[in-house]
Design a protein around this motif. Structure first.
Motif, mmCIF file in Angstrom:
data_model
loop_
_atom_site.group_PDB
_atom_site.id
_atom_site.type_symbol
_atom_site.label_atom_id
_atom_site.label_comp_id
_atom_site.label_asym_id
_atom_site.label_seq_id
_atom_site.Cartn_x
_atom_site.Cartn_y
_atom_site.Cartn_z
ATOM 1 N N LEU A 5 46.598 91.822 9.480
ATOM 2 C CA LEU A 5 45.336 91.202 9.904
ATOM 3 C C LEU A 5 44.915 90.093 8.937
ATOM 4 C CD1 LEU A 5 43.360 94.358 11.027
ATOM 5 C CD2 LEU A 5 43.888 92.376 12.450
ATOM 6 N N ARG A 6 45.035 90.364 7.667
ATOM 7 C CA ARG A 6 44.664 89.366 6.651
ATOM 8 C C ARG A 6 45.552 88.129 6.767
ATOM 9 N NH1 ARG A 6 43.720 92.712 2.527
ATOM 10 N NH2 ARG A 6 45.673 93.208 2.559
ATOM 11 N N LEU A 7 46.854 88.327 6.963
ATOM 12 C CA LEU A 7 47.779 87.208 7.125
ATOM 13 C C LEU A 7 47.382 86.362 8.326
ATOM 14 C CD1 LEU A 7 50.440 85.671 6.474
ATOM 15 C CD2 LEU A 7 51.588 87.322 7.982
ATOM 16 N N TYR A 8 47.153 86.999 9.459
ATOM 17 C CA TYR A 8 46.812 86.262 10.676
ATOM 18 C C TYR A 8 45.491 85.513 10.523
ATOM 19 C CZ TYR A 8 50.544 89.183 12.538
ATOM 20 O OH TYR A 8 51.740 89.823 12.748
ATOM 21 N N GLN A 9 44.507 86.132 9.901
ATOM 22 C CA GLN A 9 43.228 85.462 9.680
ATOM 23 C C GLN A 9 43.390 84.253 8.762
ATOM 24 O OE1 GLN A 9 41.098 88.901 8.306
ATOM 25 N NE2 GLN A 9 40.463 89.502 10.367
ATOM 26 N N THR A 10 44.252 84.373 7.751
ATOM 27 C CA THR A 10 44.525 83.253 6.849
ATOM 28 C C THR A 10 45.063 82.056 7.618
ATOM 29 O OG1 THR A 10 44.997 84.742 5.015
ATOM 30 C CG2 THR A 10 45.900 82.535 4.839
ATOM 31 N N PHE A 11 45.819 82.309 8.670
ATOM 32 C CA PHE A 11 46.395 81.238 9.487
ATOM 33 C C PHE A 11 45.467 80.796 10.626
ATOM 34 C CE2 PHE A 11 50.298 82.198 7.305
ATOM 35 C CZ PHE A 11 50.995 80.993 7.322
ATOM 36 N N GLY A 12 44.234 81.287 10.632
ATOM 37 C CA GLY A 12 43.263 80.828 11.612
ATOM 38 C C GLY A 12 43.228 81.596 12.917
ATOM 39 N N PHE A 13 43.916 82.720 12.993
ATOM 40 C CA PHE A 13 43.835 83.544 14.199
ATOM 41 C C PHE A 13 42.491 84.262 14.217
ATOM 42 C CE2 PHE A 13 48.321 82.856 13.929
ATOM 43 C CZ PHE A 13 48.776 82.901 15.239
ATOM 44 N N VAL A 14 41.908 84.367 15.401
ATOM 45 C CA VAL A 14 40.623 85.052 15.562
ATOM 46 C C VAL A 14 40.781 86.186 16.574
ATOM 47 C CG1 VAL A 14 39.212 83.056 14.939
ATOM 48 C CG2 VAL A 14 39.824 83.437 17.329
ATOM 49 N N GLU A 15 39.965 87.204 16.397
ATOM 50 C CA GLU A 15 39.993 88.352 17.293
ATOM 51 C C GLU A 15 39.408 87.975 18.644
ATOM 52 O OE1 GLU A 15 37.804 92.653 17.571
ATOM 53 O OE2 GLU A 15 38.607 92.095 15.597
ATOM 54 N N GLU A 16 40.131 88.335 19.706
ATOM 55 C CA GLU A 16 39.641 88.090 21.062
ATOM 56 C C GLU A 16 39.253 89.392 21.770
ATOM 57 O OE1 GLU A 16 41.554 83.947 22.532
ATOM 58 O OE2 GLU A 16 42.628 85.741 23.150
ATOM 59 N N GLY A 17 39.675 90.516 21.223
ATOM 60 C CA GLY A 17 39.333 91.782 21.846
ATOM 61 C C GLY A 17 40.064 92.944 21.195
ATOM 62 N N THR A 25 46.900 111.520 18.067
ATOM 63 C CA THR A 25 46.752 110.296 17.288
ATOM 64 C C THR A 25 46.977 109.065 18.148
ATOM 65 O OG1 THR A 25 47.663 111.487 15.377
ATOM 66 C CG2 THR A 25 47.504 109.087 15.200
ATOM 67 N N TYR A 26 45.991 108.190 18.150
ATOM 68 C CA TYR A 26 46.060 106.942 18.894
ATOM 69 C C TYR A 26 45.742 105.787 17.948
ATOM 70 C CZ TYR A 26 45.722 109.833 23.076
ATOM 71 O OH TYR A 26 45.937 110.765 24.057
ATOM 72 N N TRP A 27 46.277 104.624 18.257
ATOM 73 C CA TRP A 27 45.941 103.403 17.525
ATOM 74 C C TRP A 27 45.309 102.404 18.478
ATOM 75 C CZ3 TRP A 27 51.371 102.406 14.961
ATOM 76 C CH2 TRP A 27 51.534 103.258 13.871
ATOM 77 N N ASP A 28 44.321 101.702 17.972
ATOM 78 C CA ASP A 28 43.766 100.567 18.699
ATOM 79 C C ASP A 28 44.621 99.345 18.385
ATOM 80 O OD1 ASP A 28 41.693 102.238 19.445
ATOM 81 O OD2 ASP A 28 40.225 101.342 18.079
ATOM 82 N N LEU A 29 44.727 98.446 19.343
ATOM 83 C CA LEU A 29 45.379 97.165 19.123
ATOM 84 C C LEU A 29 44.335 96.060 19.157
ATOM 85 C CD1 LEU A 29 48.613 97.341 21.340
ATOM 86 C CD2 LEU A 29 48.457 97.473 18.848
ATOM 87 N N ILE A 30 44.385 95.180 18.185
ATOM 88 C CA ILE A 30 43.500 94.030 18.149
ATOM 89 C C ILE A 30 44.257 92.846 18.744
ATOM 90 C CG2 ILE A 30 42.239 92.415 16.677
ATOM 91 C CD1 ILE A 30 41.729 94.753 14.766
ATOM 92 N N VAL A 31 43.635 92.198 19.702
ATOM 93 C CA VAL A 31 44.188 90.998 20.340
ATOM 94 C C VAL A 31 43.657 89.801 19.576
ATOM 95 C CG1 VAL A 31 44.354 89.656 22.472
ATOM 96 C CG2 VAL A 31 44.235 92.164 22.567
ATOM 97 N N MET A 32 44.563 88.941 19.081
ATOM 98 C CA MET A 32 44.165 87.773 18.310
ATOM 99 C C MET A 32 44.847 86.530 18.886
ATOM 100 S SD MET A 32 44.390 89.227 14.412
ATOM 101 C CE MET A 32 43.199 88.079 13.708
ATOM 102 N N ALA A 33 44.265 85.377 18.626
ATOM 103 C CA ALA A 33 44.859 84.135 19.102
ATOM 104 C C ALA A 33 44.432 82.977 18.232
ATOM 105 C CB ALA A 33 44.450 83.873 20.561
#
Length: 184
Positions: A148-160, A172-180
């Motif tokens: 997440l930190r890497l993607y944010q550094t490159f300007g990706f933002v959370e869309e959902g 056990t379940y994981w949430d997925l964050i959609v970024m673009a």
């Protein structure tokens, strides 16, 4: 044709790497890489048991990507060993071909060394230069703070957020964050 110019870099620990287009000749080494990463990567969605591809199928897949201008497969190598892989696929239809998604993985002993950063930079440079790619998307496990930190550094933002999108076991379940990131 999805391809990049090779890039020679050093990891944070001083090991030389090359980031380049994956070719059909890499098929056997890509299969070995995918099997190794599936066995060790905590946030990879593909389990080790699900990696059943053959070198021949991998060769065909890599050739299809090379032949399609909206797709890209790149590898990071150290001393001839594949240590990272990123593949990008744009939409199949006229109305979605302007955007696509990527997946990326790095061998455990090279994580935190700048390999993912080098792969991602190569993808974004390619997509910026590509005439019809406007948006680069991804999904990442919500607990994968390094990614997440890497993607944010490159300007990706959370869309959902996709709640409970990945089922690890019965409890056990994981949430997925959609970024673009828009590149145009």
């Amino acid at each position: 044709m999805g391809s990049i110019q090779p890039r020679r870099l050093m990891t944070a620990s001083g090991r030389p790497i090359v980031v380049r287009t994956a070719s059909p000749e890499d098929a056997e080494r890509v299969v070995a890489f995918v099997k190794a990463v599936a066995a060790e990567a905590p946030y990879l969605l593909t389990t080790e048991a699900e990696v059943v591809t053959t070198s021949e199928r991998q060769k065909q897949w890599l050739q299809q990507i090379m032949d399609d201008p909206g797709k890209l497969a790149i590898v990071a190598e150290h001393d001839g060993e594949i240590i990272g892989l990123l593949d990008f696929h744009n939409g199949h239809k006229q109305r979605t071909r302007h955007q696509g998604s990527f997946g990326m993985s790095v061998k455990s002993d090279f994580r935190g060394q700048g390999v993912g950063k080098a792969l991602l930079a190569a993808l974004l440079d390619w997509s910026t230069e590509h005439p019809f790619i406007e948006k680069v998307c991804l999904e990442v496990v919500a607990d994968n703070t390094n990614a997440l930190r890497l993607y944010q550094t490159f300007g990706f933002v959370e869309e959902g957020v996709k709640k409970n999108a990945v089922k690890i076991d019965d409890n056990t379940y994981w949430d997925l964050i959609v970024m673009a990131r828009f590149v145009k």
